[in-house]
Design a protein around this motif. Structure first.
Motif, mmCIF file in Angstrom:
data_model
loop_
_atom_site.group_PDB
_atom_site.id
_atom_site.type_symbol
_atom_site.label_atom_id
_atom_site.label_comp_id
_atom_site.label_asym_id
_atom_site.label_seq_id
_atom_site.Cartn_x
_atom_site.Cartn_y
_atom_site.Cartn_z
ATOM 1 N N GLY A 129 67.447 -11.878 80.669
ATOM 2 C CA GLY A 129 68.082 -12.671 81.720
ATOM 3 C C GLY A 129 69.402 -13.271 81.291
ATOM 4 N N SER A 130 69.485 -13.681 80.041
ATOM 5 C CA SER A 130 70.717 -14.282 79.528
ATOM 6 C C SER A 130 71.677 -13.180 79.102
ATOM 7 C CB SER A 130 70.415 -15.201 78.343
ATOM 8 O OG SER A 130 69.601 -16.289 78.744
ATOM 9 N N VAL A 131 72.838 -13.162 79.757
ATOM 10 C CA VAL A 131 73.835 -12.134 79.482
ATOM 11 C C VAL A 131 75.171 -12.826 79.253
ATOM 12 C CG1 VAL A 131 74.930 -10.014 80.297
ATOM 13 C CG2 VAL A 131 72.592 -10.556 81.008
ATOM 14 N N ALA A 132 75.806 -12.565 78.133
ATOM 15 C CA ALA A 132 77.093 -13.175 77.815
ATOM 16 C C ALA A 132 78.174 -12.689 78.776
ATOM 17 C CB ALA A 132 77.484 -12.853 76.378
ATOM 18 N N ALA A 133 79.222 -13.463 78.906
ATOM 19 C CA ALA A 133 80.330 -13.101 79.780
ATOM 20 C C ALA A 133 80.858 -11.713 79.429
ATOM 21 C CB ALA A 133 81.448 -14.128 79.668
ATOM 22 N N GLY A 134 80.931 -10.850 80.418
ATOM 23 C CA GLY A 134 81.436 -9.504 80.214
ATOM 24 C C GLY A 134 80.452 -8.536 79.595
ATOM 25 N N ALA A 135 79.302 -9.018 79.160
ATOM 26 C CA ALA A 135 78.300 -8.155 78.533
ATOM 27 C C ALA A 135 77.372 -7.558 79.586
ATOM 28 C CB ALA A 135 77.497 -8.930 77.500
ATOM 29 N N SER A 136 76.570 -6.609 79.164
ATOM 30 C CA SER A 136 75.718 -5.899 80.112
ATOM 31 C C SER A 136 74.290 -5.779 79.607
ATOM 32 C CB SER A 136 76.264 -4.486 80.377
ATOM 33 O OG SER A 136 77.563 -4.523 80.918
ATOM 34 N N THR A 137 73.379 -5.616 80.515
ATOM 35 C CA THR A 137 72.004 -5.228 80.241
ATOM 36 C C THR A 137 71.628 -4.212 81.301
ATOM 37 O OG1 THR A 137 69.772 -6.041 79.783
ATOM 38 C CG2 THR A 137 70.940 -7.059 81.629
ATOM 39 N N SER A 138 70.406 -3.735 81.279
ATOM 40 C CA SER A 138 70.032 -2.735 82.278
ATOM 41 C C SER A 138 68.531 -2.743 82.487
ATOM 42 C CB SER A 138 70.492 -1.336 81.841
ATOM 43 O OG SER A 138 69.853 -0.951 80.642
ATOM 44 N N PHE A 139 68.124 -2.171 83.616
ATOM 45 C CA PHE A 139 66.711 -1.915 83.848
ATOM 46 C C PHE A 139 66.586 -0.529 84.466
ATOM 47 C CE2 PHE A 139 68.142 -3.765 87.838
ATOM 48 C CZ PHE A 139 67.476 -3.042 88.835
ATOM 49 N N GLY A 140 65.395 0.028 84.369
ATOM 50 C CA GLY A 140 65.177 1.367 84.880
ATOM 51 C C GLY A 140 63.920 1.439 85.711
ATOM 52 N N PHE A 141 63.759 2.537 86.424
ATOM 53 C CA PHE A 141 62.591 2.684 87.275
ATOM 54 C C PHE A 141 62.363 4.154 87.608
ATOM 55 C CE2 PHE A 141 66.260 2.022 89.994
ATOM 56 C CZ PHE A 141 66.138 3.013 90.963
ATOM 57 N N LEU A 142 61.151 4.447 88.045
ATOM 58 C CA LEU A 142 60.801 5.739 88.614
ATOM 59 C C LEU A 142 60.592 5.556 90.104
ATOM 60 C CD1 LEU A 142 58.231 7.174 86.023
ATOM 61 C CD2 LEU A 142 60.683 7.641 86.199
ATOM 62 N N GLY A 143 61.047 6.534 90.884
ATOM 63 C CA GLY A 143 60.929 6.436 92.329
ATOM 64 C C GLY A 143 60.532 7.756 92.954
ATOM 65 N N SER A 144 60.229 7.704 94.237
ATOM 66 C CA SER A 144 59.899 8.909 94.988
ATOM 67 C C SER A 144 60.839 9.026 96.176
ATOM 68 C CB SER A 144 58.438 8.869 95.458
ATOM 69 O OG SER A 144 58.219 7.765 96.315
#
Length: 448
Positions: free
Chosen positions: A418-433
């Motif tokens: 949840g904590s992301v520094a200014a200009g930094a990135s994180t990501s999440f992924g998923f499977l879908g239909s």
């Protein structure tokens, strides 16, 4: 009685003298070799494998991958080869692979994939056939002991009669040595590499003793069998207590609750100085195990981010082989200082942007990823909303808590990202239909 004791004492003294005045075995000067539980180089420097698997035999044109894998910080690449179950990799091709590894300062683990699942998969080759393949390549392998290890056969026994692993593996090692191979040898566990029947765990000493050069390292593949921290720690504890050399030759990640606990796996490997090699760079039929999108090093998947950039990942823990110079595989660059902003500039408000991508698609299903980037100020938490245009549904997700209402999917950060520094990135992924059309959703991001 006294005479027998005296004779015994003389024998013991003679044996002790033979130990005290013996020379180091010849293999210790020929390149990578086992010393106790560790892999060391010819000069005695410890070497801990940190890298990934590359599916070369099916993607022989993806030769840029060697440089790309190195650029991400790896010190080792495990290269998939075939002796005929798939299109055979020739001696010239394997020589080029070794050259690419050396050019990019990577230790090369060459593995024959033909043996995968023998006993359960009718198409699989025996370990003896795998040894014949290596014998046919000996002209390009000899003299490369500083730079390569030979993984005799990938996952050489399935779940049918895994007990045959001990004798088959011992015989394969002995045949390699009788044919003059001086290389560090690697042997995979049965049960498709996962050893859930504990055949390797309980018979490893027999296999190690089969090597007259004492230069074999054991390899475990960790997937869903190792879905808890306890299962990983218990397995690794046994090998450590026995003093057996071990690497984690393949592993996946916890994209669903029943999958391998990759975070514990990497943390324990770092703590114990064990090598690990993630599966794989790209090209899987099920793209959830790809670390890149289409072999593009600039598009790391969630798995790729975890393996390369995680707290116990490759960039943080890899050290280049001494034969290539040693040191961190990605040395820090010097950034010139910048001027402080004017004091009259007000602080920027919190905010975020989200970028959606499809990292893999097949009939009726797909894998998606969303990259969340903080704005000019750090954020403490974020929420992404996906409004799908064609009735797509999300079936499972990782690195975010996901809820759905009709065609709208809401993803909220996990506790650790949840904590992301200014200009930094994180990501999440998923499977879908999806059915009919898999259109791009409207994406919004909000943060606090």
């Amino acid at each position: 009685m006294r005479r027998r004791l005296a004779t015994l004492g003389a024998a013991v003294l003679a044996a002790a003298a033979s130990v005290l005045f013996s020379v180091d075995p010849a293999y210790a000067a020929t390149g990578l070799h086992v010393s106790g539980r560790s892999i060391v180089e010819a000069g005695g420097q410890p070497f801990v494998m940190r890298g990934v698997n590359h599916e070369h035999t099916w993607f022989t044109n993806e030769t840029d991958s060697f440089a790309d894998i190195k650029a991400k910080g790896a010190n080792t690449v495990r290269v998939v080869l075939s002796g005929g179950r798939w299109t055979a990799n020739s001696a010239a091709d394997v020589a080029n692979v070794i050259s690419l590894c050396k050019q990019n300062r990577l230790i090369c683990v060459l593995e024959d994939h033909d043996t995968t699942g023998y006993g359960e998969d009718a198409a699989a080759y025996t370990l003896d056939q795998a040894v014949n393949y290596w014998i046919g390549l000996k002209s390009v392998l000899a003299g490369q002991e500083d730079y390569i290890a030979i993984n005799i056969g990938n996952e050489p026994i399935g779940n049918t009669n895994p007990g045959q692993w001990t004798s088959a593996t011992s015989a394969a090692i002995q045949k390699m040595r009788s044919n003059g191979f001086q290389h560090l040898l690697m042997v995979d566990a049965p049960n498709w590499g996962q050893d859930w029947t504990y055949t390797m765990r309980d018979n490893a000493q027999t296999v190690l003793d089969a090597d007259t050069q004492h230069n074999t390292v054991l390899s475990i593949h960790m997937y869903a069998v190792f879905n808890t921290a306890a299962s990983i720690i218990s397995y690794l504890d046994t090998f450590q207590a026995k003093g057996w050399p071990l690497v984690i030759g393949e592993f996946g990640w916890q994209f669903a609750p029943g999958e391998v606990d990759d975070q514990t796996l990497m943390a324990e490997a770092v703590k114990r100085n064990l090598g690990y090699l993630g599966w794989s760079w790209a090209g899987n039929n099920d793209p959830i195990l790809d670390m890149t999108v289409g072999f593009d090093p600039n598009q790391l998947t969630t798995f790729g981010e975890r393996v390369f950039n995680g707290p116990n990942g490759i960039k943080a823990t890899a050290k280049e082989a001494a034969i290539f110079g040693g040191g961190p595989t990605t040395p820090p660059t010097s950034t010139p200082p910048t001027s402080a902003p004017p004091t009259t500039t007000p602080p920027a408000p919190a905010g975020c942007a989200a970028a959606y991508s499809v990292t893999g698609q097949w009939t009726g299903g797909f894998q998606g990823e969303v990259k969340v980037t903080a704005g000019t100020a750090a954020v403490r938490s974020w929420t992404v909303t996906l409004a799908f245009p064609n009735g797509q549904t999300v079936t499972q997700a990782w690195s975010a808590t996901v809820t759905s209402s009709g065609s709208t999917v809401t993803a909220r950060n996990a506790t650790y990202n949840g904590s992301v520094a200014a200009g930094a990135s994180t990501s999440f992924g998923f499977l879908g239909s999806w059915t009919g059309t898999n259109g791009v959703p409207a994406v919004t991001c909000s943060a606090t």
